[in-house]
Design a protein around this motif. Structure first.
Motif, PDB file in Angstrom:
ATOM      1  N   GLU A 221     -20.023 -35.280  -1.739  1.00 31.55           N
ATOM      2  CA  GLU A 221     -19.318 -35.106  -0.471  1.00 31.55           C
ATOM      3  C   GLU A 221     -17.916 -35.703  -0.477  1.00 31.55           C
ATOM      4  OE1 GLU A 221     -21.621 -38.996  -0.153  1.00 31.55           O
ATOM      5  OE2 GLU A 221     -21.975 -36.949  -0.905  1.00 31.55           O
ATOM      6  N   ARG A 222     -17.594 -36.551  -1.473  1.00 34.73           N
ATOM      7  CA  ARG A 222     -16.289 -37.215  -1.497  1.00 34.73           C
ATOM      8  C   ARG A 222     -15.321 -36.658  -2.540  1.00 34.73           C
ATOM      9  NH1 ARG A 222     -19.165 -42.890  -2.073  1.00 34.73           N
ATOM     10  NH2 ARG A 222     -20.501 -41.440  -3.227  1.00 34.73           N
ATOM     11  N   TYR A 223     -15.806 -35.867  -3.484  1.00 36.12           N
ATOM     12  CA  TYR A 223     -14.933 -35.369  -4.545  1.00 36.12           C
ATOM     13  C   TYR A 223     -15.530 -34.115  -5.176  1.00 36.12           C
ATOM     14  CZ  TYR A 223     -18.385 -37.662  -7.515  1.00 36.12           C
ATOM     15  OH  TYR A 223     -19.566 -38.048  -8.097  1.00 36.12           O
ATOM     16  N   ALA A 224     -14.680 -33.374  -5.879  1.00 35.75           N
ATOM     17  CA  ALA A 224     -15.120 -32.245  -6.695  1.00 35.75           C
ATOM     18  C   ALA A 224     -14.098 -32.031  -7.798  1.00 35.75           C
ATOM     19  CB  ALA A 224     -15.274 -30.972  -5.861  1.00 35.75           C
ATOM     20  N   ALA A 225     -14.574 -31.760  -9.000  1.00 32.03           N
ATOM     21  CA  ALA A 225     -13.708 -31.486 -10.142  1.00 32.03           C
ATOM     22  C   ALA A 225     -14.085 -30.137 -10.740  1.00 32.03           C
ATOM     23  CB  ALA A 225     -13.825 -32.585 -11.193  1.00 32.03           C
ATOM     24  N   TYR A 226     -13.083 -29.345 -11.061  1.00 28.93           N
ATOM     25  CA  TYR A 226     -13.289 -28.004 -11.626  1.00 28.93           C
ATOM     26  C   TYR A 226     -12.601 -27.911 -12.984  1.00 28.93           C
ATOM     27  CZ  TYR A 226     -14.935 -26.155  -7.118  1.00 28.93           C
ATOM     28  OH  TYR A 226     -15.659 -25.901  -5.973  1.00 28.93           O
TER      29      TYR A 226
END
Length: 319
Positions: A221-226
């Motif tokens: 819920e606090r971050y996402a990396a692609y």
């Protein structure tokens, strides 16, 4: 006396240049590159009495080149909103530098020109993902919702054109794109009449549709990396994709990681819109990293450092 403009190849740099050139169309040399090609002052060969305007590239990253030119007697006017470090106190330097999270270089130029070409500054603010600020300015300028949306799309397209690992990745060389914009005092005329606008729009739609199908490498819920594929479309869309993720998920920080031609990764980082701070601090921990509080990046992250970056990214935005 020679005149030089050195500018970032993204929406903010191009729109800042356009405003200043509309105000003063005196013949000049233009020096630019892809968005991440920021050490541009190393390319400038100017002499005593020449005039140089620098737009939207970090002073700290260009300190050596700047000092070389100042000591040669070149008069430099510097507009920027990125990490600057200590600003030199030199009689040949006039600095307009503001690191506030809701400022971009075109807004600094707009302030300097007292709003003379304000619509181009709003366009740049949209391109630099200052969406809330840009909308506020559009409303204050009494634009309709349709007109605000038009400037938002234009800003996104101009910014999209600046991303790429090298110039062949781009639809337009940034200097050539400026030449396409140059005849237009109003961005609405450029939108209505320019073939360049239609080309950018079509490319943007095609590339973003591919990015929308990607799944994150890691997320909560606090971050996402692609992690994007090794392809020209991915390099073109990387920054716009990072902005789109930030706007769609305002509580999350995002990292978009793209393979580049040097065999390393290019990284775009966006702080959450809810707390637009810390992207620069994270990226400055890595060689070739830099940027501003809300949006920053790493030009060359070694492939062997990917895991270390992901760990630092998670820790940084979870604390």
């Amino acid at each position: 006396m020679n005149r030089f403009y050195v500018f970032n190849g993204d929406a903010d740099g191009v729109c800042a240049l356009h405003q200043l050139r509309l105000a003063d169309p005196t013949a000049a040399n233009l020096i630019t590159g892809v968005k991440r090609d920021i050490k541009l002052l190393d390319r400038v060969e100017a002499n005593r009495g020449d005039l140089l305007t620098v737009l939207d590239i970090s002073l700290d990253s260009n300190r050596k080149g700047l000092m070389r030119l100042l000591e040669k007697g070149v008069k430099v006017e510097y507009f920027d909103h990125h990490h600057a470090g200590e600003i030199p106190q030199h009689p040949n330097l006039t600095a307009h530098i503001d690191l506030s999270a809701d400022v971009c270089t075109s807004l600094l130029v707009d302030r300097h020109l007292k709003g003379k070409f304000h619509l181009w500054a709003i366009t740049a603010a949209f391109g630099d993902n200052l969406v809330q600020k840009a909308r506020q300015l559009g409303i204050a300028a009494q634009l309709t919702e349709t007109e605000i949306d038009q400037l938002a799309h234009l800003g996104e397209y101009l910014n999209y054109n600046g991303y790429g690992d090298n110039l062949p990745d781009l639809h337009f060389h940034p200097a050539a794109l400026y030449e396409e914009i140059k005849p237009y005092i109003s961005p609405f005329d450029f939108i209505a009449e320019s073939i360049a606008f239609r080309k950018l729009s079509a490319g943007y739609q095609d590339d973003t549709s591919r990015a929308d199908s990607l799944q994150p490498l890691t997320t909560d819920e606090r971050y996402a990396a692609y992690l994007l594929p090794d392809a020209p479309w991915a390099r073109r869309v990387s920054g716009i994709f990072a902005n789109k993720l930030a706007n769609t998920h305002p509580q999350r920080a995002h990292a978009v990681i793209t393979p580049n031609h040097s065999g390393t990764y290019t990284v775009s980082v966006r702080s959450s819109l809810a707390n637009p701070n810390g992207a620069d601090v994270l990226c400055l921990q890595f060689d070739t990293g830099g940027g501003r509080k809300a949006a920053a990046g790493i030009n060359h992250l070694p492939t062997g450092s990917l895991e270390s970056f992901i760990t630092s990214f998670k820790q940084h935005f979870c604390s």
